[in-house]
Design an enzyme around this catalytic site. Structure first.
Site, short mmCIF file in Angstrom:
data_model
loop_
_atom_site.label_atom_id
_atom_site.label_comp_id
_atom_site.label_asym_id
_atom_site.label_seq_id
_atom_site.Cartn_x
_atom_site.Cartn_y
_atom_site.Cartn_z
N LYS A 1 6.54 23.54 63.60
CA LYS A 1 7.91 23.18 63.22
C LYS A 1 8.91 23.65 64.28
CE LYS A 1 6.96 23.38 58.22
NZ LYS A 1 7.45 23.97 56.94
N TYR B 1 8.15 13.72 54.16
CA TYR B 1 8.43 14.62 53.03
C TYR B 1 8.81 13.86 51.76
CZ TYR B 1 8.21 18.95 55.83
OH TYR B 1 7.80 20.03 56.59
N ASN C 1 8.78 28.68 58.17
CA ASN C 1 7.40 29.18 58.04
C ASN C 1 6.44 28.60 59.08
OD1 ASN C 1 7.10 26.65 56.93
ND2 ASN C 1 6.54 27.36 54.88
N HIS D 1 3.30 23.16 59.44
CA HIS D 1 2.94 22.23 58.37
C HIS D 1 1.47 21.86 58.54
CE1 HIS D 1 2.86 18.75 55.68
NE2 HIS D 1 2.14 18.18 56.62
N GLU E 1 -0.29 11.08 56.48
CA GLU E 1 0.54 11.75 57.49
C GLU E 1 0.08 11.41 58.91
OE1 GLU E 1 0.43 15.86 56.27
OE2 GLU E 1 1.57 15.44 54.44
N1 UDP Z 1 10.38 24.71 51.33
C1 UDP Z 1 11.60 25.35 51.21
N2 UDP Z 1 11.99 25.81 49.98
C2 UDP Z 1 11.23 25.65 48.87
C3 UDP Z 1 9.98 25.01 49.00
C4 UDP Z 1 9.58 24.55 50.24
O1 UDP Z 1 12.32 25.51 52.20
O2 UDP Z 1 11.63 26.08 47.78
C5 UDP Z 1 9.97 24.20 52.65
C6 UDP Z 1 8.91 25.09 53.30
O3 UDP Z 1 9.22 25.22 54.69
C7 UDP Z 1 7.62 24.30 53.10
C8 UDP Z 1 8.11 22.86 53.08
O4 UDP Z 1 9.39 22.92 52.47
O5 UDP Z 1 6.69 24.56 54.14
C9 UDP Z 1 7.23 21.90 52.32
O6 UDP Z 1 6.98 22.43 51.04
P1 UDP Z 1 5.51 22.46 50.43
O7 UDP Z 1 5.61 22.87 49.00
O8 UDP Z 1 4.84 21.16 50.72
O9 UDP Z 1 4.81 23.67 51.22
P2 UDP Z 1 3.66 23.66 52.34
O10 UDP Z 1 2.72 22.53 52.00
O11 UDP Z 1 4.33 23.49 53.68
O12 UDP Z 1 3.01 25.01 52.20
MG MG Z 2 3.15 20.49 51.70
#
Ligand code: UDP
Ligand code: MG
Length: 150
Positions: A9, A49, A112, A115, A126
């Protein structure tokens, strides 16, 4: 062989962590069959997304992922989808164990670092969003017999 999509990211690229993150997947034994640096457009971000479109964090998520370049890759290997998720660690970096990418490099959920596709269906979807078939390269590695049994 299974494939998955990863994205270093914007914060990972800006912080100069791209090499370290990619190196972990290489060292594990996974093979890159696609890799590029790009700026994600709002249209691409919306497709990628789509599952989060109704969530309160969605506008900020799209704003962030489009704010600066990312490095996108396709990894290939046995169980690569689940193993990549395990190597990333949980979404919330404060819950991510040391030794995972999020556990080692991040403190904030919205920053974080990485992805990774969360299942076979999302991986296929994707990969298709970010790579044309011509951009995915199939090749043998001389080390394959030393990494993959069979
Ligand atoms: N995210 C966020 N706030 C939230 C949940 C998710 O900023 O409350 C962001 C976070 O960076 C995450 C991304 O949105 O990696 C996609 O969310 P997902 O639940 O798909 O998590 P991932 O699959 O990346 O672990
Ligand atoms: Mg995800």
């Amino acid at each position: 062989m299974e494939r998955t999509l990863i994205i270093v990211k914007p914060e990972g690229v800006q912080r100069g962590l791209t090499g370290q993150v990619l190196a972990r997947f290489e060292a594990k034994g996974f093979k890159f069959v696609g890799l590029k640096l790009m700026r994600i457009t709002p249209e691409l971000a919306a497709r990628h997304y789509a599952e989060h479109a109704a969530k309160p964090f969605y506008p900020g998520l799209v704003r962030h992922i489009t704010s600066s370049p990312v490095v996108v890759g396709v990894l290939e290997g046995p169980n690569v989808i689940a193993v990549t998720r395990a190597m990333m660690g949980p979404t919330k970096p404060w819950e991510a164990p040391a030794g995972t990418i999020r556990g080692d490099f991040a403190v904030s959920m919205g920053l974080n670092i990485i992805h990774g596709s969360d299942g076979a269906e999302s991986a296929a979807r994707e990969i298709d969003i970010f790579f044309t078939p011509e951009e995915l390269v199939e090749y043998p590695r001389a080390t394959d017999p030393w990494i993959i049994e069979g």
